[in-house]
Design a protein around this motif. Structure first.
Motif, PDB file in Angstrom:
ATOM      1  N   LEU A 293     -23.124 -21.919  -2.931  1.00 27.29           N
ATOM      2  CA  LEU A 293     -23.805 -20.962  -2.193  1.00 27.29           C
ATOM      3  C   LEU A 293     -25.070 -20.963  -2.629  1.00 27.29           C
ATOM      4  CD1 LEU A 293     -20.904 -18.371  -1.939  1.00 27.29           C
ATOM      5  CD2 LEU A 293     -21.818 -19.713  -0.138  1.00 27.29           C
ATOM      6  N   GLY A 294     -25.572 -21.382  -3.901  1.00 30.71           N
ATOM      7  CA  GLY A 294     -26.914 -21.240  -4.426  1.00 30.71           C
ATOM      8  C   GLY A 294     -26.967 -19.895  -4.900  1.00 30.71           C
ATOM      9  N   ASP A 295     -25.903 -19.375  -5.455  1.00 23.42           N
ATOM     10  CA  ASP A 295     -26.196 -17.993  -6.254  1.00 23.42           C
ATOM     11  C   ASP A 295     -26.193 -18.225  -7.955  1.00 23.42           C
ATOM     12  OD1 ASP A 295     -25.966 -16.277  -3.870  1.00 23.42           O
ATOM     13  OD2 ASP A 295     -23.872 -15.884  -4.176  1.00 23.42           O
ATOM     14  N   LEU A 296     -25.634 -19.366  -8.202  1.00 25.35           N
ATOM     15  CA  LEU A 296     -25.634 -19.702  -9.471  1.00 25.35           C
ATOM     16  C   LEU A 296     -26.479 -21.321  -9.926  1.00 25.35           C
ATOM     17  CD1 LEU A 296     -24.528 -18.483 -12.086  1.00 25.35           C
ATOM     18  CD2 LEU A 296     -22.672 -19.810 -11.892  1.00 25.35           C
ATOM     19  N   PRO A 297     -27.010 -21.325 -10.684  1.00 29.38           N
ATOM     20  CA  PRO A 297     -27.487 -22.677 -11.023  1.00 29.38           C
ATOM     21  C   PRO A 297     -26.525 -23.831 -11.245  1.00 29.38           C
ATOM     22  CG  PRO A 297     -28.892 -21.144 -12.034  1.00 29.38           C
ATOM     23  CD  PRO A 297     -27.796 -20.386 -11.653  1.00 29.38           C
ATOM     24  N   TRP A 298     -26.606 -24.587 -10.647  1.00 26.71           N
ATOM     25  CA  TRP A 298     -25.519 -25.817 -10.959  1.00 26.71           C
ATOM     26  C   TRP A 298     -25.329 -26.221 -12.589  1.00 26.71           C
ATOM     27  CZ3 TRP A 298     -21.482 -27.244  -8.423  1.00 26.71           C
ATOM     28  CH2 TRP A 298     -21.560 -27.110  -6.967  1.00 26.71           C
TER      29      TRP A 298
ATOM     30  N   VAL B 186     -19.269 -13.751 -13.912  1.00 29.46           N
ATOM     31  CA  VAL B 186     -18.857 -14.296 -12.852  1.00 29.46           C
ATOM     32  C   VAL B 186     -18.454 -13.222 -11.626  1.00 29.46           C
ATOM     33  CG1 VAL B 186     -17.122 -15.835 -11.569  1.00 29.46           C
ATOM     34  CG2 VAL B 186     -18.139 -16.484 -13.867  1.00 29.46           C
ATOM     35  N   GLY B 187     -17.803 -12.025 -12.185  1.00 26.83           N
ATOM     36  CA  GLY B 187     -17.273 -11.160 -11.255  1.00 26.83           C
ATOM     37  C   GLY B 187     -18.312 -10.322 -10.643  1.00 26.83           C
ATOM     38  N   MET B 188     -19.447 -10.281 -11.552  1.00 26.14           N
ATOM     39  CA  MET B 188     -20.778  -9.558 -10.987  1.00 26.14           C
ATOM     40  C   MET B 188     -21.535 -10.625 -10.037  1.00 26.14           C
ATOM     41  SD  MET B 188     -22.298  -7.749 -14.530  1.00 26.14           S
ATOM     42  CE  MET B 188     -23.402  -6.887 -13.642  1.00 26.14           C
ATOM     43  N   TYR B 189     -21.535 -11.877 -10.245  1.00 29.73           N
ATOM     44  CA  TYR B 189     -22.149 -12.827  -9.261  1.00 29.73           C
ATOM     45  C   TYR B 189     -21.419 -12.764  -7.980  1.00 29.73           C
ATOM     46  CZ  TYR B 189     -25.915 -14.645 -11.884  1.00 29.73           C
ATOM     47  OH  TYR B 189     -27.109 -15.013 -12.652  1.00 29.73           O
ATOM     48  N   VAL B 190     -19.866 -12.624  -7.901  1.00 23.89           N
ATOM     49  CA  VAL B 190     -19.224 -12.638  -6.815  1.00 23.89           C
ATOM     50  C   VAL B 190     -19.532 -11.477  -5.922  1.00 23.89           C
ATOM     51  CG1 VAL B 190     -16.998 -12.551  -5.890  1.00 23.89           C
ATOM     52  CG2 VAL B 190     -17.251 -13.950  -7.791  1.00 23.89           C
ATOM     53  N   LEU B 191     -19.711 -10.275  -6.594  1.00 25.28           N
ATOM     54  CA  LEU B 191     -20.397  -9.198  -5.839  1.00 25.28           C
ATOM     55  C   LEU B 191     -21.635  -9.467  -4.991  1.00 25.28           C
ATOM     56  CD1 LEU B 191     -18.825  -6.229  -7.756  1.00 25.28           C
ATOM     57  CD2 LEU B 191     -18.037  -6.733  -5.577  1.00 25.28           C
ATOM     58  N   ALA B 192     -22.047  -8.750  -4.102  1.00 25.80           N
ATOM     59  CA  ALA B 192     -23.263  -9.026  -3.451  1.00 25.80           C
ATOM     60  C   ALA B 192     -24.143  -7.865  -3.893  1.00 25.80           C
ATOM     61  CB  ALA B 192     -23.221  -8.659  -2.070  1.00 25.80           C
ATOM     62  N   LEU B 193     -24.546  -7.925  -5.122  1.00 25.39           N
ATOM     63  CA  LEU B 193     -25.176  -6.980  -6.014  1.00 25.39           C
ATOM     64  C   LEU B 193     -26.722  -7.234  -5.668  1.00 25.39           C
ATOM     65  CD1 LEU B 193     -23.492  -6.972  -9.510  1.00 25.39           C
ATOM     66  CD2 LEU B 193     -22.967  -5.498  -7.554  1.00 25.39           C
TER      67      LEU B 193
ATOM     68  N   ALA C  11     -28.276  -6.735 -10.070  1.00 24.70           N
ATOM     69  CA  ALA C  11     -28.579  -8.095  -9.676  1.00 24.70           C
ATOM     70  C   ALA C  11     -29.250  -8.626 -10.794  1.00 24.70           C
ATOM     71  CB  ALA C  11     -29.375  -8.448  -8.544  1.00 24.70           C
ATOM     72  N   SER C  12     -30.011  -7.915 -11.605  1.00 27.03           N
ATOM     73  CA  SER C  12     -30.969  -8.334 -12.588  1.00 27.03           C
ATOM     74  C   SER C  12     -30.107  -8.431 -13.902  1.00 27.03           C
ATOM     75  CB  SER C  12     -32.150  -7.392 -12.990  1.00 27.03           C
ATOM     76  OG  SER C  12     -32.971  -7.418 -12.010  1.00 27.03           O
ATOM     77  N   LEU C  13     -29.026  -7.371 -13.928  1.00 30.11           N
ATOM     78  CA  LEU C  13     -28.283  -7.333 -15.359  1.00 30.11           C
ATOM     79  C   LEU C  13     -27.262  -8.197 -15.096  1.00 30.11           C
ATOM     80  CD1 LEU C  13     -26.944  -5.727 -17.679  1.00 30.11           C
ATOM     81  CD2 LEU C  13     -25.682  -4.479 -15.880  1.00 30.11           C
TER      82      LEU C  13
ATOM     83  N   VAL D 153     -26.090 -10.936 -18.356  1.00 31.83           N
ATOM     84  CA  VAL D 153     -24.571 -11.064 -18.612  1.00 31.83           C
ATOM     85  C   VAL D 153     -24.168 -12.604 -18.594  1.00 31.83           C
ATOM     86  CG1 VAL D 153     -22.362 -10.410 -18.215  1.00 31.83           C
ATOM     87  CG2 VAL D 153     -24.065  -8.611 -17.895  1.00 31.83           C
ATOM     88  N   MET D 154     -24.499 -13.426 -17.602  1.00 33.44           N
ATOM     89  CA  MET D 154     -24.173 -14.804 -17.347  1.00 33.44           C
ATOM     90  C   MET D 154     -24.936 -15.590 -18.682  1.00 33.44           C
ATOM     91  SD  MET D 154     -22.692 -17.081 -16.198  1.00 33.44           S
ATOM     92  CE  MET D 154     -22.087 -16.438 -14.541  1.00 33.44           C
ATOM     93  N   ALA D 155     -26.211 -15.018 -18.937  1.00 25.23           N
ATOM     94  CA  ALA D 155     -27.082 -15.749 -19.955  1.00 25.23           C
ATOM     95  C   ALA D 155     -26.281 -15.634 -21.436  1.00 25.23           C
ATOM     96  CB  ALA D 155     -28.244 -15.194 -20.230  1.00 25.23           C
ATOM     97  N   ALA D 156     -25.779 -14.289 -21.546  1.00 25.72           N
ATOM     98  CA  ALA D 156     -24.885 -14.125 -22.714  1.00 25.72           C
ATOM     99  C   ALA D 156     -23.633 -15.016 -22.594  1.00 25.72           C
ATOM    100  CB  ALA D 156     -24.381 -12.687 -22.792  1.00 25.72           C
ATOM    101  N   ALA D 157     -22.936 -15.258 -21.623  1.00 23.69           N
ATOM    102  CA  ALA D 157     -21.834 -16.008 -21.252  1.00 23.69           C
ATOM    103  C   ALA D 157     -21.834 -17.334 -21.613  1.00 23.69           C
ATOM    104  CB  ALA D 157     -21.163 -15.925 -20.097  1.00 23.69           C
TER     105      ALA D 157
END
Length: 218
Positions: free
Chosen positions: A118-123, A166-173, A178-180, A184-188
């Motif tokens: 969907l383009g929300d997360l870099p491959w 991933v849960g935060m990215y699934v939501l349309a924040l 959206a910045s947070l 969180v993903m960087a920490a993951a």
């Protein structure tokens, strides 16, 4: 003396009732239907439902994304409880040993792939996480003859942070949230790499010790 054989008189040589073996088999089969395995099955069933919800209406409808998040959250919660219940109440089965990690990777993998599509997360993020999970799984099989690498605290923390991100990215924040979620993903991703390297270290050490023990036994 009645002339009746001991087996007919109820002695230790008594033959089992005609349906005894069938009954025992049914009991063993029924043991698969324990609460831990049922939770694992629910998680497996949720995977296609989660994908459909996430991609519904082009994948950008906030309502459908919220429902997808709910399915993902249920999957993550069942992941926490099924293993705990299996170990606490001695409900570990061969099915659970195989199906549980498959369900874990299926729900996480499908979420990452869909978000990248969907383009929300870099491959590359999806590649790092899935590559690590597949690599560690294969490595566990590589050293299994020497022992089992237990899940570390870092690995459990990684799973928690990954699920949260991933849960935060699934939501349309939008806005600050959206910045947070980026951080969180960087920490993951960092935890994914660090714990992966630690598992590799453990695997190399375990294999070395195993080889040394084999040489000493010759």
């Amino acid at each position: 003396m009645t002339g009746v054989p001991a087996s007919a008189a109820g002695g230790t040589g008594r033959r089992p009732a005609p349906g005894a073996k069938l009954g025992a088999a049914a009991v063993n089969q029924a043991s698969l239907w324990n609460i831990a395995n049922i939770l694992t099955m629910i998680r497996l069933v949720l995977v296609p439902g989660f994908v459909l919800l996430l991609l519904a209406d082009g994948g950008y409808d906030p309502v459908w994304r919220a429902w997808a998040w709910a399915a993902f959250a249920v999957a993550m919660i069942t992941d926490i409880f099924d293993g705990h219940l299996a170990r606490t109440y001695n409900l570990v089965t061969d099915f659970g040993k195989i199906a549980d990690p498959i369900a874990d990777k299926a729900i996480m993998g499908s979420a990452l792939i869909c978000l990248s599509w969907l383009g929300d997360l870099p491959w590359w993020v999806t590649g790092v996480i899935l590559g690590r999970e597949l690599g560690i799984t294969l490595m566990r099989f590589w050293v299994i003859r020497y022992g089992v690498i237990p899940a570390s605290r870092g690995g459990k923390l990684k799973t928690l942070v990954q699920g949260t991100a991933v849960g935060m990215y699934v939501l349309a924040l939008t806005g600050p949230l959206a910045s947070l979620r980026f951080w969180v993903m960087a920490a993951a991703v960092v935890l994914t790499v660090v714990t992966g390297l630690d598992y590799i270290r453990q695997a190399v050490l375990l294999r070395r010790q195993g080889l040394e023990a084999e040489r000493a036994a010759r």
